[in-house]
Each structure stands twice: as C-alpha cells, then as structure tokens.
Design a protein around this motif. Structure first.
Motif, short mmCIF file in Angstrom:
data_model
loop_
_atom_site.label_atom_id
_atom_site.label_comp_id
_atom_site.label_asym_id
_atom_site.label_seq_id
_atom_site.Cartn_x
_atom_site.Cartn_y
_atom_site.Cartn_z
N GLU A 1 55.19 74.68 91.51
CA GLU A 1 56.36 73.83 91.75
C GLU A 1 55.98 72.70 92.69
O GLU A 1 55.62 72.93 93.85
N TRP A 2 56.06 71.47 92.16
CA TRP A 2 55.63 70.32 92.96
C TRP A 2 56.86 69.56 93.43
O TRP A 2 57.83 69.41 92.72
N GLY B 1 45.40 69.83 92.91
CA GLY B 1 46.11 68.67 93.44
C GLY B 1 46.75 67.78 92.40
O GLY B 1 46.19 67.55 91.32
N VAL B 2 47.93 67.29 92.72
CA VAL B 2 48.60 66.25 91.95
C VAL B 2 48.90 65.10 92.89
O VAL B 2 49.50 65.30 93.95
N VAL C 1 51.10 61.63 84.06
CA VAL C 1 52.39 62.14 83.58
C VAL C 1 53.48 61.25 84.15
O VAL C 1 53.47 60.94 85.35
N THR C 2 54.44 60.85 83.30
CA THR C 2 55.56 60.02 83.75
C THR C 2 56.87 60.65 83.31
O THR C 2 56.88 61.52 82.42
N VAL D 1 54.57 58.25 88.82
CA VAL D 1 53.44 58.58 87.94
C VAL D 1 52.66 59.68 88.64
O VAL D 1 52.22 59.50 89.78
N ASP D 2 52.50 60.81 87.98
CA ASP D 2 51.75 61.93 88.55
C ASP D 2 50.33 61.92 87.99
O ASP D 2 50.13 61.90 86.77
#
Length: 392
Positions: free
Chosen positions: A22-23, A274-275, A318-319, A360-361
């Motif tokens: 969970e980010w 990491g993200v 990822v967006t 943006v991830d």
C-alpha cells in the motif's frame, strides 16, 4: 523516516509479481516510497539462489537506515564505499567483521577511520592503494579488483576500476611482504547485466590469478564476483537462479578447488522495494502540428534519475489515466539544464488525458535514485524517502 499515510495501491507489474504493498498519496512530490520488507525478501531470494556465497549488500544502492537494520538482522554483510557508509552500518548494528571496504580509491584518513572502526577487509587495484593499506590498515585482509568487460550491461563500469591480471598477481605477491593478508580477487561485470554468461571470462581470469599465486606459495581463498544482478524495468530479465547457475558452473569449470564465493548485490535487493512518485508539471508541444508531447515531471536526472543518462535504465511508469488513448512523449525533468531529458529516443507512450498536477509513479525505483539526487541544483531539494510498512 516518517510513515506514509494510507493511499493508492500499486502492485509492481513484473515477471516475479513482487507486491509493493500500500503506497501513500504524497502531499509533496517528488518522493521515494520504500518498503524495506520487500528489499529483505529480495535479499533472501538472492541468498536462496546463492546458498554458499557471502552476500555483501552494496550500501550505495540505497542506504536507508531501516533497510540496513533489517539486513543486519537477516545476517547480511555489507559492501561499503566511505566512512559515512561504515558509520551507518555500525550504527544500525552491523559487526565490523561483516564490512568490506569495496572502494578502490580511498583517502588515507578514510582507511584509518575504517581500521579504527574494526574493518579488516579492503579492496585495492593499484600499487599506491596497496601501500596506503599497508601503512594505515596493518595486518588486514586484502583482495585485488580485476578489470572486467561490461558488455551486456545497461549501466557499464568499464575502465575506472580494476587492474590487469598480471598486475594483480604482482601486487598480491607483494602484500605479505607489506604485512597484509592477501585473500582473493574481485571483479564487476557492469550494473544491470543482462547476460548471465558475462561472468565466465572474469572467473577464468581470476582462476589464473589464483593459480599464479598458488605457484608462489600464496593460497587465495575468496572470489568476489561483484554485483550486476538485474531487475525488470520495462523488459524481462533472466531470473536470479539462472545467474547463480551460470556463475557456479563457470567457477567449477575453471577452479580445481572452488574458492569461497562473495558477491555485492545492490540493485537486485533495493530496486523492487521503491516507487518514486512524481507530478506532471507541464505537457507541451514544440509545434502545433507536432504529435509528440513533451511531458515535464518534477523529478529529473538531477533529482534522482541519473541512470536515465543515455536512456540506459528505462523505468516503468504508471499514471491515473492508464488504459485510455495514448500517444508518443518525450519525458524531461524540471531543471534549467538542457541535459535534463529522461527519454527522447526510447519510445514511451503516455495517456492523452495526462495533465499538469497528475501523478506519475516510477516503478522499481528503490535503487540508485535517492542516493543520486543532487543537494540543490537549481534550488530543488534532495529526493526524500518515506518508509512504509512495519519497522521490525
């Protein structure tokens, strides 16, 4: 680091399907969200693939204290490159005997600090470095780094480190006369190495060094095969088990008696944990009839994405608008430097709905991001890290 509040769930889309967890939705971007538990799981997978090797985690990949603390508890050793990294590892509970000073370029004062701190394993690749070690780290175990090809690596390390095999033999032969204990050799075949067979030529060269030293009455015992173990960004990579099989087979082919293996996994351990969450600052075109949009993020090459130099490391993005119509983009950072372009030749496509303020991830960004961020180029602050998950 502070805990992140709850937020968006992102599952890293990779062949081995490691779950990031969970980010948080960041109030401020850019920010690296990092889960030490994921990194420790990666470390354990590496150990399972190389059960008989000593794993020296390359601290430079990500020196997050919580990660170091958990790796200490997991029984890891550490490849350190500076007094600050030594102090960090010791502060998080590492025994000095688990530290390998793996930088071949060390100030005399730094060697003295390491020695006073209890470090007794040092690398060198030159005559002057060997003499410094003899003076400032007497009686220590030393190993010599060999030159190695980085062909097949996305982040090559050619030229700066290592020496020829002939020089290594000569220097290791000198070591006992200087009061040092020669224990082996090392090499590094480049970071994000995509070819499991790339280790074999260097293993063969190391075996010749071992043989020459043995003929001189000096028995070496350690072969450090470096790092370079890759992670998946936008393209599949061979599994870590294939690297273990290739390296083990090469050692068995070239050594009559297999030495103790050591390695320095860094990216492989930290990246998946990491993200990096960024924000779109601007979406623009260079002409009214230009189909390619320029997407400017609030993080760039100076803010932690240095490995996009030469478009070498190609991160997955990822967006919030994924799945809708998309188009070609050039990705760039926010600074006033014209080299702060992330991807211009590599074909990236992002949703047409992308607007300033969208997030943006950047996935698998746990290695070589926060540590590469500048201390204030153009006034932008260094990339912060927020740890998530329980701190055991």
């Amino acid at each position: 680091m502070a805990e992140a509040p709850g937020g968006l769930q992102i599952i890293e889309r990779r062949a081995d399907a490691d779950r990031i967890g969970e980010w948080a939705t960041a109030a401020v971007t850019p920010c690296l969200y990092f889960d030490p538990a994921v990194a420790v799981d990666r470390y354990q997978r590496w150990r399972s693939a190389f059960p008989d090797a000593d794993a020296y985690y390359a601290v430079k990949a990500n020196p997050e204290p919580r990660l170091i603390r958990r790796l200490v508890r997991a029984g890891a050793s550490f490849d350190v490159a500076s007094p600050a990294e030594i102090a960090l590892c010791l502060a998080e509970g590492a025994d000095p005997s688990t530290l390998s000073y793996g930088n071949t370029v060390k100030k005399a004062a730094d060697i003295r600090y390491a020695y006073r701190s209890g470090v007794r394993l040092f690398v060198f690749d030159s005559q002057d470095e060997l003499l410094k070690l003899a003076e400032h780290a007497p009686g220590s175990a030393v190993f010599c780094r060999l030159l190695a090809s980085s062909a097949g690596a996305q982040w090559p390390l050619n030229g700066k480190f290592g020496c020829t095999s002939d020089m290594a033999v000569d220097l290791l032969t000198q070591a006992p006369r200087l009061g040092l204990r020669p224990v082996g050799v090392s090499f590094h075949v480049g970071s994000q190495q995509l070819d499991p067979g790339r280790w074999e030529p260097s293993v063969a060269a190391a075996a010749r060094v071992f043989g020459a030293l043995g003929a001189a009455g000096i028995e070496l015992s350690m072969l450090n095969v470096g790092g370079g173990f890759p992670v998946e960004y936008t393209s599949p990579v061979p599994p870590i088990e294939r690297y273990a099989e290739a390296i083990t087979a090469a050692v068995e082919r070239h050594f009559d008696t297999c030495p103790r293996l050591a390695a320095e996994p860094g990216r492989y351990v930290a990246a998946a944990a990491g993200v990096l969450r960024a924000e779109v600052v601007l979406v623009s075109r260079k002409a009214f009839d230009d189909d390619t949009r320029w997407v400017y993020l609030d993080v760039g090459r100076f803010g932690g994405l240095a490995e996009t130099e030469g478009e070498a490391i190609r991160y997955q993005l990822v967006t919030p608008h994924d799945g809708g119509p998309d188009g070609a983009v050039v990705l760039a950072g926010p600074t006033c430097d014209s080299v702060d372009i992330l991807y211009q030749r590599t074909a990236y496509r992002l949703p047409l709905a992308l607007r300033p303020g969208d997030t943006v991830d950047i996935l698998a960004a746990g290695a070589y991001t926060a540590t590469y961020a500048s201390v204030g180029f153009n006034g932008f602050p260094p990339l912060p890290t927020v740890c998530i998950g329980d701190d055991e």
